[in-house]
Write a protein that holds these residues in place. Structure first.
Motif, PDB file in Angstrom:
ATOM      1  N   LEU A  66       0.841  -1.208   0.000  1.00 15.98           N
ATOM      2  CA  LEU A  66       0.000   0.000   0.000  1.00 15.98           C
ATOM      3  C   LEU A  66       0.874   1.255   0.000  1.00 15.98           C
ATOM      4  CD1 LEU A  66      -2.720  -1.141   2.586  1.00 15.98           C
ATOM      5  CD2 LEU A  66      -3.112  -0.655   0.157  1.00 15.98           C
ATOM      6  N   MET A  67       1.932   1.223   0.819  1.00 19.21           N
ATOM      7  CA  MET A  67       2.838   2.371   0.907  1.00 19.21           C
ATOM      8  C   MET A  67       3.547   2.596  -0.442  1.00 19.21           C
ATOM      9  SD  MET A  67       5.993   2.938   3.521  1.00 19.21           S
ATOM     10  CE  MET A  67       5.344   2.030   4.856  1.00 19.21           C
ATOM     11  N   SER A  68       3.983   1.488  -1.066  1.00 24.19           N
ATOM     12  CA  SER A  68       4.687   1.594  -2.349  1.00 24.19           C
ATOM     13  C   SER A  68       3.771   2.162  -3.425  1.00 24.19           C
ATOM     14  CB  SER A  68       5.187   0.209  -2.802  1.00 24.19           C
ATOM     15  OG  SER A  68       6.042  -0.324  -1.840  1.00 24.19           O
ATOM     16  N   GLN A  69       2.506   1.766  -3.368  1.00 18.82           N
ATOM     17  CA  GLN A  69       1.520   2.259  -4.340  1.00 18.82           C
ATOM     18  C   GLN A  69       1.361   3.785  -4.218  1.00 18.82           C
ATOM     19  OE1 GLN A  69      -1.861  -0.237  -3.961  1.00 18.82           O
ATOM     20  NE2 GLN A  69      -2.674   0.210  -5.971  1.00 18.82           N
ATOM     21  N   GLU A  70       1.258   4.243  -2.940  1.00 21.90           N
ATOM     22  CA  GLU A  70       1.102   5.682  -2.677  1.00 21.90           C
ATOM     23  C   GLU A  70       2.305   6.475  -3.169  1.00 21.90           C
ATOM     24  OE1 GLU A  70       0.551   6.614   1.510  1.00 21.90           O
ATOM     25  OE2 GLU A  70      -1.341   5.473   1.412  1.00 21.90           O
ATOM     26  N   ARG A  71       3.492   5.908  -2.959  1.00 21.98           N
ATOM     27  CA  ARG A  71       4.723   6.650  -3.255  1.00 21.98           C
ATOM     28  C   ARG A  71       5.319   6.347  -4.620  1.00 21.98           C
ATOM     29  NH1 ARG A  71       7.329   6.540   2.876  1.00 21.98           N
ATOM     30  NH2 ARG A  71       5.397   7.154   3.844  1.00 21.98           N
ATOM     31  N   GLY A  72       4.683   5.443  -5.360  1.00 18.79           N
ATOM     32  CA  GLY A  72       5.164   5.117  -6.698  1.00 18.79           C
ATOM     33  C   GLY A  72       6.440   4.308  -6.713  1.00 18.79           C
ATOM     34  N   TRP A  73       6.646   3.476  -5.648  1.00 21.08           N
ATOM     35  CA  TRP A  73       7.847   2.634  -5.593  1.00 21.08           C
ATOM     36  C   TRP A  73       7.575   1.313  -6.310  1.00 21.08           C
ATOM     37  CZ3 TRP A  73       8.839   2.956   0.434  1.00 21.08           C
ATOM     38  CH2 TRP A  73       9.283   4.247   0.740  1.00 21.08           C
ATOM     39  N   ASN A  77       4.503  -0.286 -10.145  1.00 20.87           N
ATOM     40  CA  ASN A  77       3.880   1.022  -9.913  1.00 20.87           C
ATOM     41  C   ASN A  77       4.376   2.065 -10.906  1.00 20.87           C
ATOM     42  OD1 ASN A  77       2.096   0.491  -7.747  1.00 20.87           O
ATOM     43  ND2 ASN A  77       3.859   0.314  -6.380  1.00 20.87           N
ATOM     44  N   THR A 149       8.855  -4.281  -2.191  1.00 21.00           N
ATOM     45  CA  THR A 149       9.343  -2.925  -2.479  1.00 21.00           C
ATOM     46  C   THR A 149       9.877  -2.847  -3.910  1.00 21.00           C
ATOM     47  OG1 THR A 149      10.018  -2.862  -0.179  1.00 21.00           O
ATOM     48  CG2 THR A 149      10.780  -1.058  -1.560  1.00 21.00           C
TER      49      THR A 149
END
Ligand SMILES: [Zn+2]
Ligand SMILES: [Zn+2]
Length: 262
Positions: A66-73, A77, A149
Protein backbone atom coordinates in the motif's frame (compact mmCIF):
# COMPACT_ATOMS: atom_id res chain seq x y z
CA UNK A 1 -6.66 -3.69 4.33
CA UNK A 2 -10.28 -4.00 5.53
CA UNK A 3 -11.34 -7.59 6.10
CA UNK A 4 -7.83 -8.92 5.50
CA UNK A 5 -7.49 -10.55 8.94
CA UNK A 6 -10.89 -12.24 8.61
CA UNK A 7 -9.97 -13.63 5.18
CA UNK A 8 -6.64 -14.94 6.51
CA UNK A 9 -8.18 -16.57 9.58
CA UNK A 10 -11.06 -18.06 7.59
CA UNK A 11 -8.68 -19.66 5.09
CA UNK A 12 -6.29 -20.83 7.82
CA UNK A 13 -8.97 -22.59 9.89
CA UNK A 14 -11.00 -23.62 6.83
CA UNK A 15 -8.12 -25.39 5.06
CA UNK A 16 -6.87 -26.86 8.38
CA UNK A 17 -10.32 -28.34 9.08
CA UNK A 18 -10.92 -29.68 5.55
CA UNK A 19 -7.47 -31.34 5.28
CA UNK A 20 -7.67 -32.70 8.86
CA UNK A 21 -11.01 -34.38 8.10
CA UNK A 22 -9.63 -35.64 4.74
CA UNK A 23 -6.68 -37.17 6.65
CA UNK A 24 -9.11 -39.17 8.78
CA UNK A 25 -11.25 -40.31 5.82
CA UNK A 26 -8.43 -41.10 3.35
CA UNK A 27 -4.97 -41.16 5.00
CA UNK A 28 -1.90 -41.67 2.80
CA UNK A 29 0.44 -43.13 5.44
CA UNK A 30 0.05 -44.59 8.92
CA UNK A 31 1.34 -41.97 11.36
CA UNK A 32 3.92 -43.20 13.87
CA UNK A 33 4.65 -40.30 16.22
CA UNK A 34 2.52 -38.74 19.00
CA UNK A 35 -0.09 -36.60 17.32
CA UNK A 36 -0.75 -34.65 20.54
CA UNK A 37 2.86 -33.48 20.90
CA UNK A 38 3.26 -32.71 17.19
CA UNK A 39 -0.02 -30.83 16.85
CA UNK A 40 0.61 -28.84 20.04
CA UNK A 41 4.08 -27.82 18.80
CA UNK A 42 3.08 -27.09 15.21
CA UNK A 43 -0.06 -25.12 16.02
CA UNK A 44 1.48 -23.17 18.92
CA UNK A 45 4.27 -22.18 16.50
CA UNK A 46 1.66 -20.43 14.31
CA UNK A 47 0.65 -18.22 17.24
CA UNK A 48 4.29 -17.57 18.28
CA UNK A 49 5.37 -16.82 14.67
CA UNK A 50 2.48 -14.42 14.11
CA UNK A 51 3.12 -12.58 17.39
CA UNK A 52 6.89 -12.32 16.79
CA UNK A 53 6.55 -11.02 13.21
CA UNK A 54 3.92 -8.47 14.22
CA UNK A 55 5.89 -7.16 17.16
CA UNK A 56 9.30 -7.05 15.43
CA UNK A 57 8.52 -5.68 11.99
CA UNK A 58 7.38 -2.07 11.65
CA UNK A 59 5.44 -2.88 8.47
CA UNK A 60 4.15 -6.12 6.93
CA UNK A 61 4.22 -6.98 3.19
CA UNK A 62 0.60 -5.87 2.57
CA UNK A 63 1.27 -2.53 4.32
CA UNK A 64 4.43 -2.15 2.27
CA UNK A 65 2.48 -2.76 -0.96
CA UNK A 66 0.00 0.00 0.00
CA UNK A 67 2.84 2.37 0.91
CA UNK A 68 4.69 1.59 -2.35
CA UNK A 69 1.52 2.26 -4.34
CA UNK A 70 1.10 5.68 -2.68
CA UNK A 71 4.72 6.65 -3.26
CA UNK A 72 5.16 5.12 -6.70
CA UNK A 73 7.85 2.63 -5.59
CA UNK A 74 8.52 -0.63 -7.42
CA UNK A 75 8.45 -1.77 -11.04
CA UNK A 76 4.69 -2.43 -11.32
CA UNK A 77 3.88 1.02 -9.91
CA UNK A 78 5.91 2.63 -12.69
CA UNK A 79 4.75 0.71 -15.76
CA UNK A 80 1.21 0.83 -17.19
CA UNK A 81 -0.45 -2.59 -17.28
CA UNK A 82 -4.00 -3.85 -16.61
CA UNK A 83 -4.49 -4.49 -12.86
CA UNK A 84 -5.43 -8.16 -13.36
CA UNK A 85 -2.17 -8.70 -15.23
CA UNK A 86 -0.19 -7.00 -12.45
CA UNK A 87 -1.89 -9.24 -9.87
CA UNK A 88 -1.02 -12.43 -11.80
CA UNK A 89 2.55 -11.29 -12.43
CA UNK A 90 3.08 -10.31 -8.79
CA UNK A 91 1.76 -13.64 -7.47
CA UNK A 92 3.97 -15.63 -9.88
CA UNK A 93 7.11 -13.58 -9.16
CA UNK A 94 6.56 -13.67 -5.38
CA UNK A 95 6.18 -17.44 -5.62
CA UNK A 96 9.51 -17.70 -7.43
CA UNK A 97 11.12 -15.56 -4.70
CA UNK A 98 9.78 -17.97 -2.04
CA UNK A 99 11.12 -20.92 -4.04
CA UNK A 100 14.59 -19.31 -4.18
CA UNK A 101 14.40 -18.48 -0.50
CA UNK A 102 13.60 -22.12 0.31
CA UNK A 103 16.63 -23.29 -1.72
CA UNK A 104 18.79 -20.76 0.15
CA UNK A 105 17.51 -22.03 3.52
CA UNK A 106 18.70 -25.51 2.55
CA UNK A 107 22.14 -24.63 1.23
CA UNK A 108 23.40 -21.87 3.55
CA UNK A 109 24.42 -23.66 6.78
CA UNK A 110 23.31 -20.84 9.12
CA UNK A 111 19.86 -20.71 7.47
CA UNK A 112 19.57 -24.51 7.40
CA UNK A 113 19.91 -24.52 11.22
CA UNK A 114 16.69 -22.47 11.30
CA UNK A 115 14.82 -24.32 8.56
CA UNK A 116 15.72 -27.89 9.56
CA UNK A 117 13.17 -27.66 12.39
CA UNK A 118 10.49 -27.87 9.67
CA UNK A 119 12.06 -31.15 8.56
CA UNK A 120 12.36 -32.70 12.04
CA UNK A 121 8.67 -33.66 12.11
CA UNK A 122 8.72 -37.47 12.15
CA UNK A 123 5.30 -37.57 10.51
CA UNK A 124 4.00 -35.17 7.94
CA UNK A 125 0.43 -33.90 8.06
CA UNK A 126 -1.58 -30.69 7.70
CA UNK A 127 0.02 -29.10 10.80
CA UNK A 128 3.57 -29.60 9.45
CA UNK A 129 2.68 -26.87 6.94
CA UNK A 130 2.82 -24.42 9.86
CA UNK A 131 5.98 -25.74 11.53
CA UNK A 132 8.54 -22.96 11.03
CA UNK A 133 10.98 -21.40 13.47
CA UNK A 134 10.04 -17.79 14.39
CA UNK A 135 13.47 -16.52 13.26
CA UNK A 136 12.94 -18.16 9.84
CA UNK A 137 9.54 -16.46 9.62
CA UNK A 138 11.06 -13.06 10.47
CA UNK A 139 13.80 -13.49 7.82
CA UNK A 140 11.20 -14.68 5.32
CA UNK A 141 9.02 -11.62 6.06
CA UNK A 142 12.09 -9.41 5.52
CA UNK A 143 12.75 -11.04 2.13
CA UNK A 144 9.08 -10.57 1.19
CA UNK A 145 9.25 -6.90 2.21
CA UNK A 146 12.29 -6.39 -0.02
CA UNK A 147 10.60 -8.22 -2.91
CA UNK A 148 7.38 -6.20 -2.51
CA UNK A 149 9.34 -2.92 -2.48
CA UNK A 150 11.13 -3.92 -5.67
CA UNK A 151 8.10 -5.37 -7.50
CA UNK A 152 5.48 -2.82 -6.37
CA UNK A 153 2.53 -5.28 -6.54
CA UNK A 154 -1.12 -4.32 -5.95
CA UNK A 155 -1.88 -4.92 -2.23
CA UNK A 156 -4.62 -7.37 -3.18
CA UNK A 157 -2.00 -9.53 -4.92
CA UNK A 158 0.05 -9.71 -1.72
CA UNK A 159 -3.01 -10.72 0.33
CA UNK A 160 -3.93 -13.35 -2.31
CA UNK A 161 -0.37 -14.64 -2.38
CA UNK A 162 -0.02 -14.93 1.40
CA UNK A 163 -3.43 -16.59 1.80
CA UNK A 164 -2.61 -19.01 -1.06
CA UNK A 165 0.82 -19.77 0.39
CA UNK A 166 -0.64 -20.77 3.75
CA UNK A 167 -3.51 -22.70 2.13
CA UNK A 168 -1.25 -24.66 -0.23
CA UNK A 169 1.32 -25.25 2.52
CA UNK A 170 -1.36 -26.88 4.69
CA UNK A 171 -2.76 -28.78 1.69
CA UNK A 172 0.55 -30.11 0.39
CA UNK A 173 1.67 -31.31 3.83
CA UNK A 174 -1.62 -33.20 4.21
CA UNK A 175 -1.42 -36.91 4.91
CA UNK A 176 -4.12 -37.39 2.29
CA UNK A 177 -4.64 -39.87 -0.48
CA UNK A 178 -5.29 -38.43 -3.94
CA UNK A 179 -5.79 -40.88 -6.83
CA UNK A 180 -2.56 -41.18 -8.83
CA UNK A 181 -4.16 -40.10 -12.11
CA UNK A 182 -5.59 -36.96 -10.50
CA UNK A 183 -2.29 -36.20 -8.75
CA UNK A 184 -0.49 -36.35 -12.11
CA UNK A 185 -2.74 -33.61 -13.50
CA UNK A 186 -2.95 -31.58 -10.32
CA UNK A 187 0.84 -31.32 -9.95
CA UNK A 188 1.02 -29.52 -13.28
CA UNK A 189 -0.57 -26.48 -11.60
CA UNK A 190 -0.03 -26.84 -7.85
CA UNK A 191 2.38 -28.64 -5.52
CA UNK A 192 0.54 -31.77 -4.35
CA UNK A 193 1.05 -33.69 -1.07
CA UNK A 194 2.77 -36.57 -2.91
CA UNK A 195 5.14 -34.08 -4.53
CA UNK A 196 6.03 -32.22 -1.32
CA UNK A 197 6.33 -35.43 0.76
CA UNK A 198 9.48 -36.26 -1.25
CA UNK A 199 11.00 -33.08 0.28
CA UNK A 200 10.50 -34.53 3.80
CA UNK A 201 12.39 -37.78 3.08
CA UNK A 202 15.42 -38.60 5.28
CA UNK A 203 17.44 -39.27 2.11
CA UNK A 204 19.40 -36.01 1.54
CA UNK A 205 19.03 -35.95 -2.27
CA UNK A 206 15.25 -36.19 -1.78
CA UNK A 207 15.25 -33.56 1.02
CA UNK A 208 17.05 -31.28 -1.45
CA UNK A 209 14.36 -31.51 -4.11
CA UNK A 210 10.80 -30.21 -4.64
CA UNK A 211 11.29 -26.81 -2.96
CA UNK A 212 8.09 -25.27 -4.36
CA UNK A 213 5.08 -24.47 -2.14
CA UNK A 214 2.45 -23.04 -4.48
CA UNK A 215 3.50 -23.47 -8.10
CA UNK A 216 5.28 -26.67 -9.15
CA UNK A 217 7.01 -25.14 -12.18
CA UNK A 218 10.16 -23.74 -10.51
CA UNK A 219 11.40 -27.19 -9.52
CA UNK A 220 10.94 -28.44 -13.07
CA UNK A 221 12.60 -25.34 -14.56
CA UNK A 222 15.53 -25.30 -12.13
CA UNK A 223 16.20 -29.05 -12.16
CA UNK A 224 15.18 -29.73 -8.54
CA UNK A 225 12.08 -31.79 -9.39
CA UNK A 226 11.79 -35.40 -8.19
CA UNK A 227 8.52 -37.08 -9.00
CA UNK A 228 8.36 -39.83 -6.32
CA UNK A 229 10.35 -41.04 -3.29
CA UNK A 230 12.67 -43.94 -4.09
CA UNK A 231 11.17 -46.17 -1.39
CA UNK A 232 7.57 -45.23 -2.19
CA UNK A 233 5.23 -43.11 -0.05
CA UNK A 234 4.64 -45.92 2.45
CA UNK A 235 8.22 -47.20 2.55
CA UNK A 236 10.00 -43.85 2.92
CA UNK A 237 11.14 -42.43 6.28
CA UNK A 238 10.10 -38.88 7.16
CA UNK A 239 12.37 -36.42 8.97
CA UNK A 240 16.11 -36.00 9.36
CA UNK A 241 18.45 -38.80 10.35
CA UNK A 242 20.14 -36.65 13.05
CA UNK A 243 16.83 -35.99 14.84
CA UNK A 244 15.05 -39.28 15.43
CA UNK A 245 14.43 -39.09 19.19
CA UNK A 246 10.86 -37.84 19.74
CA UNK A 247 11.65 -36.70 23.31
CA UNK A 248 13.96 -34.02 21.84
CA UNK A 249 11.21 -32.72 19.58
CA UNK A 250 9.04 -30.92 22.14
CA UNK A 251 8.16 -27.27 21.51
CA UNK A 252 10.88 -25.78 23.82
CA UNK A 253 13.53 -28.08 22.28
CA UNK A 254 12.46 -27.08 18.78
CA UNK A 255 12.74 -23.38 19.62
CA UNK A 256 16.31 -23.70 20.90
CA UNK A 257 17.35 -26.30 18.28
CA UNK A 258 18.97 -23.79 15.83
CA UNK A 259 21.23 -22.56 18.61
CA UNK A 260 22.12 -26.01 20.00
CA UNK A 261 25.51 -27.57 19.25
CA UNK A 262 24.23 -30.45 17.10
ZN1 LIG B 1 12.77 -27.48 3.19
ZN1 LIG C 1 7.49 -29.06 4.11
Amino acid sequence: MPGEQIIRLAFFFGVLAVVAVWEVIAPRRILTDSKGRRWFANLTLVAIDTAVVRSLLPVLPVGMALMSQERGWGILNIIMLPTWFKIVMAVVVLDFVIYLQHVLFHFLPALWRLHRMHHTDLDIDVTTGNRFHPVEIVISAGIKLAAVTLIGPPAVAVVAFEVALNATSQFNHGNIRIPEALDRWLRLVVVTPDMHRVHHSVIPRETNSNFGFNLPWWDRLCGTYRSQPELGHNGMSIGLKEFRDPTTLTLPSLLIQPFARK
